[in-house]
Motif scaffolding. Structure first.
Motif, mmCIF file in Angstrom:
data_model
loop_
_atom_site.group_PDB
_atom_site.id
_atom_site.type_symbol
_atom_site.label_atom_id
_atom_site.label_comp_id
_atom_site.label_asym_id
_atom_site.label_seq_id
_atom_site.Cartn_x
_atom_site.Cartn_y
_atom_site.Cartn_z
ATOM 1 N N THR A 1 41.296 23.626 25.762
ATOM 2 C CA THR A 1 41.573 22.616 24.740
ATOM 3 C C THR A 1 41.594 21.222 25.347
ATOM 4 N N LYS A 2 41.837 21.150 26.648
ATOM 5 C CA LYS A 2 41.838 19.857 27.333
ATOM 6 C C LYS A 2 40.451 19.511 27.865
ATOM 7 N N ARG A 3 39.630 20.536 28.098
ATOM 8 C CA ARG A 3 38.350 20.326 28.753
ATOM 9 C C ARG A 3 37.206 20.110 27.769
ATOM 10 N N VAL B 1 27.398 25.541 20.814
ATOM 11 C CA VAL B 1 26.933 25.387 22.196
ATOM 12 C C VAL B 1 27.823 24.363 22.873
ATOM 13 N N LEU B 2 28.582 24.804 23.868
ATOM 14 C CA LEU B 2 29.445 23.910 24.629
ATOM 15 C C LEU B 2 29.053 23.984 26.097
ATOM 16 N N ALA B 3 29.026 22.851 26.755
ATOM 17 C CA ALA B 3 28.688 22.813 28.173
ATOM 18 C C ALA B 3 29.381 21.628 28.813
ATOM 19 N N GLY B 4 29.637 21.747 30.109
ATOM 20 C CA GLY B 4 30.295 20.661 30.818
ATOM 21 C C GLY B 4 29.956 20.667 32.291
ATOM 22 N N LYS B 5 30.078 19.506 32.889
ATOM 23 C CA LYS B 5 29.786 19.332 34.308
ATOM 24 C C LYS B 5 30.816 18.380 34.914
ATOM 25 N N GLU B 6 31.319 18.732 36.104
ATOM 26 C CA GLU B 6 32.280 17.882 36.795
ATOM 27 C C GLU B 6 31.725 17.508 38.167
ATOM 28 N N TRP B 7 31.878 16.222 38.516
ATOM 29 C CA TRP B 7 31.428 15.725 39.809
ATOM 30 C C TRP B 7 32.622 15.174 40.586
ATOM 31 N N LYS B 8 32.657 15.443 41.857
ATOM 32 C CA LYS B 8 33.647 14.826 42.730
ATOM 33 C C LYS B 8 33.064 13.539 43.284
ATOM 34 N N ILE B 9 33.819 12.451 43.112
ATOM 35 C CA ILE B 9 33.342 11.133 43.527
ATOM 36 C C ILE B 9 34.019 10.760 44.847
ATOM 37 N N LYS C 1 38.770 11.695 43.397
ATOM 38 C CA LYS C 1 38.285 11.175 42.128
ATOM 39 C C LYS C 1 37.257 12.135 41.547
ATOM 40 N N PHE C 2 37.359 12.377 40.228
ATOM 41 C CA PHE C 2 36.463 13.310 39.559
ATOM 42 C C PHE C 2 35.987 12.701 38.240
ATOM 43 N N PHE C 3 34.720 12.931 37.932
ATOM 44 C CA PHE C 3 34.154 12.498 36.649
ATOM 45 C C PHE C 3 33.513 13.704 35.989
ATOM 46 N N SER C 4 33.739 13.870 34.680
ATOM 47 C CA SER C 4 33.182 15.033 33.991
ATOM 48 C C SER C 4 32.633 14.648 32.634
ATOM 49 N N VAL C 5 31.664 15.433 32.187
ATOM 50 C CA VAL C 5 31.036 15.268 30.881
ATOM 51 C C VAL C 5 31.081 16.615 30.174
#
Length: 788
Positions: free
Chosen positions: A137-139, A667-675, A680-684
């Motif tokens: 629910t948070k993601r 259709v749900l999808a997500g990607k997380e990157w470590k900066i 630090k993390f950024f996600s879509v």
């Protein structure tokens, strides 16, 4: 926000503690000497074993995603593949291990109660069930931290109503859902809820307090009764009993502040509490409309849980939640030509008020090494007030007067007790049994006023009580590690009309090999009629009588076949076929298209009287779920349902139900990157939903003109198919880990294509025409969370 982002930005690598407790799945007795190892690549090996109370603790775990491996002689090994470790909060895991029937073959279970979407808390739920992971629910985009809206992404659940979070399961009315909290049957846990629904615009449940829970859509185990559609079995998590932690949060659901921790040092007793107040007034001031036009909803709620371990293995728990909400739906301030208000009426001013509260106390203990018992008692109450004024306008459409159009006050109080016991006779055999008693008191009043005629009609006027008794027992037999059978029976008795029901339940699961499994399920289910339906008055020359009071239970039979395929260690495919047959549904005694199976399609109570249990319905379909659990920063969830939902009223004509959209695709999808390397993390996250167009009943324009109110062509009920529903949500998130705190910032862009999805069609008195109302357009939702 800028100060928080730069606060303590240059620190050593952030670490956190992972700890928890490991117990036997059936008896809940602690397991001593269990090995827990973090297998993620790190500079050093991290691990530990459980102590005499089953507790474990691993310190200095790097933040990020970690994999845990749990092994114990004589029990099935578990791997927890996706444990999120943040600097601002300790990770507390409660794990249940399954005993091997024999030790000749190695069995490895990927996932556990916290992460495995297919492993439920209730081991007896083997078909049409999955765990509800609150982290989703948070993601995921579009969830808004709401458990019900997240559940709408599961196969078999139909969303498509932006204004409310009603859970429509496999074409069933949302009133067929059962809500449970810590074992208690609870009322609608939503703001602006109602006795005739199980949803609302905003959930009272706070996702920061919810633990891993179970969601079931068919043929649920004998433990659950008085429901024909599905079950949401909710658990609240314990507060941290070793360290005080805080959370501050701002988002769509409101301003929030929460705290948890031990009552004193070196004490196992803990508390967790979270308070929330509406932020929608702020969004409105910024020009962001959310489906209520210029009308602003106000609400607040509180969730809490107190855990007090006692001597031995006993534990006392005090828990509760409550909420209060109000809104003024002012048609006098709406535009006459086009009304964007999903809730109100341009020809009336309405004033809904709603509040509910739930509090419970439970005690659980191990009566022996083989038997676990839990007793829970609680009180829940609701109060729903509403009144509406019809508007008098002059030839320039200026409001020059108001007259009372109708008013209602529904109050309920329920006293509940629940006792459950589980006994494991051996690794092969166990029995789970229990009883539930819900004693209800209710006061119902509803009248319609006709100012032009100088009279009114009282539809409900009662102050009475009734009690529902339920009991169940389920025997589980495991022939070996791969083949098991659950057989049980549920029974219920309703004092209002002295009705009995006995319901057999059975499920079979066969694990072909570590990648493939098959399951079969059957269940007979009954549900009492809504109390507003039971006490609807019928006018006679000698006074009103209650022609619906003796209505029998609505009856439903479920048949389910499930196939699970672990495609890879991180992805799964699930296919399920089902058939549901419904009978004894309330319909009118004279020929008509009405059926109570469509209850919940609108917000108001069903006001038909002289009903009989002659209605029928069928729901059948195929569902597919393809899911990749979070791995290497990427995850997705694809669910689709193809189904048909039909009913027959007293006229014997088979029609579409109000919920028969034919298909759903999510259709749900997500990607997380470590900066960088400093936490630090950024996600879509992206969500795309398309749903077959819903069926509406056409407006009878001629009669509506004659009577100056909306009248539908009931003879053509649910025959006018609308365009398909389509919506795309996009969520952008940033997370920063500090040494002992975590900052999260996100923007949830809802309906980014601003697609116009049909909500309803009504007759507008002033324009003398049929008006189509559309659902929420593009709506950006900012979000900030700080844990420390």
């Amino acid at each position: 926000m800028l100060l928080l982002v730069h606060y303590n930005d240059v620190v050593a690598q952030s670490t956190q503690t992972i700890r928890g407790r490991i117990v036997d799945e059936v008896t809940q007795t602690p397991l001593v000497g269990v090995s827990i190892t973090i297998t993620t690549s790190t500079d050093k090996l991290l691990g530990t074993i459980t102590d005499a109370e089953g507790n474990f603790r691993i310190d200095n775990v790097p933040v990020g995603r970690q994999i845990l491996k749990i092994t114990y002689v004589g029990f099935q090994e578990q791997t927890i593949p996706n444990t999120v470790v943040t600097a601002g909060k300790e990770v507390v895991l409660n794990v249940s291990l399954v005993e091997n029937v024999n030790n000749l073959n190695e069995v490895v279970v990927t996932g556990d109660g916290k992460e495995d979407k297919t492993a439920t808390n209730n081991d007896l739920a083997v078909v049409s069930a999955r765990s509800f992971n609150v982290d989703d629910t948070k993601r995921y985009a579009g969830a808004l931290g709401d458990p019900s809206r997240m559940a709408a992404n599961f196969a078999g659940v139909i969303g498509g109503d932006d204004s409310r979070n009603d859970i429509v399961v496999r074409g069933n009315s949302p009133t067929g859902m059962l809500w449970q909290l810590e074992g208690l049957n609870i009322p609608n846990p939503n703001h602006f809820g109602a006795l005739v629904s199980t949803g609302g615009p905003v959930s009272i449940l706070n996702n920061n307090n919810i633990d891993k829970s179970d969601f079931m859509t068919s043929a649920f185990p004998a433990q659950y009764g008085n429901a024909t559609a599905g079950v949401f079995d909710l658990k609240l998590r314990d507060g941290n009993n070793q360290q005080t932690e805080f959370i501050g949060q701002v988002g769509f659901n409101g301003f929030e502040f929460g705290a948890e921790g031990p009552f004193k040092k070196n004490s196992d007793a803990s508390y967790i509490v979270n308070y929330r107040y509406s932020t929608l007034a702020i969004f409105n001031a910024l020009g962001m409309e959310f489906g209520t036009g210029s009308n602003i909803p106000y609400y607040q709620d509180l969730n809490f849980k107190i855990s007090l371990p006692s001597s031995g293995n006993g534990k006392w728990t005090l828990f509760g939640l409550g909420g209060k909400s109000e809104i003024d739906l002012l048609g006098s301030e709406a535009e006459i030509e086009g009304d964007d208000d999903l809730y109100g009426d341009a020809n009336a001013d309405a004033y809904p008020r709603y509040q509910t509260g739930i509090v419970g106390l439970s005690y659980e203990t191990n009566l022996s090494d083989k038997t676990f018992a839990k007793f829970t008692a609680g009180i829940s109450s609701t109060e729903e007030n509403w009144h509406s004024d019809s508007l008098v306008r002059n030839q320039d459409n200026i409001v020059i007067g108001k007259h009372l159009e109708g008013e209602a006050k529904f109050t309920t109080t329920k006293y509940s007790v629940n006792f459950l016991t589980r006994t494991k006779f051996s690794a092969k055999n166990s029995i789970t049994s229990g009883v539930t008693v819900d004693a209800m008191q209710f006061g119902l009043y509803n009248r319609e006023a006709y100012a032009n005629l100088g009279r009114d009609t009282v539809r409900l006027d009662v102050d009475e009580s009734a009690t529902l008794f339920q009991g169940f027992s389920t025997w589980r037999h495991r022939f070996n590690n791969n083949f098991s059978v659950n057989t049980g029976v549920h029974t219920q008795y309703y004092t209002l009309n002295e009705q009995w029901a006995v319901e057999p339940r059975v499920s079979v699961q066969y694990i072909v090999n570590p990648k493939h499994s098959l399951s079969l399920g059957y269940g007979l289910h009954h549900q009492v009629q809504n109390i507003t339906t039971s006490f609807m008055q019928t006018k006679t020359l000698t006074g009103p009588i209650l022609t619906n009071k003796d209505l029998d239970f609505t009856r439903s039979q479920h048949y389910v076949l499930t196939y699970d395929w672990n495609v890879t260690p991180n992805s799964r495919l699930k296919a399920e076929a089902y058939y549901q047959n419904i009978d004894k549904a309330p319909v009118e005694a004279h020929r008509s298209s009405f059926s109570a199976l469509n209850t919940g399609a609108s917000f108001g109570p069903v006001d038909e009287d002289s009903l009989v249990n002659n209605g029928t319905g069928t729901n059948y379909g195929i569902e597919l779920t393809l899911e990749r659990f979070y791995n290497r920063g990427f995850y997705y969830l694809v669910t689709t349902s193809i189904f048909d939902s039909k009913y027959k009223g007293s006229d014997g004509i088979e029609r579409n139900t109000a919920f028969n959209t034919g298909y759903v695709l999510n259709v749900l999808a997500g990607k997380e990157w470590k900066i960088g390397s400093n936490g630090k993390f950024f996600s879509v996250s992206l969500k795309v939903t398309t749903i077959g167009g819903k069926y509406l009943t056409p407006v009878d324009v001629a009669r509506s003109q004659q009577y100056q109110r909306t009248i539908y062509k009931d003879g053509q009920a649910y025959s006018d198919k609308q365009d398909p529903y389509f919506r795309t949500d996009l969520k952008l998130s940033y997370r920063k880990e500090y040494k002992r705190s975590t900052l999260e910032i996100a923007m949830d862009l809802q309906n980014v294509t601003n697609n116009q999805n049909v909500f309803s069609q009504n007759y507008n008195v002033k324009t003398n025409s049929t008006v189509t109302q559309y659902q929420q357009g593009f709506f950006p939702v900012p979000f900030v969370r700080f844990t420390f």
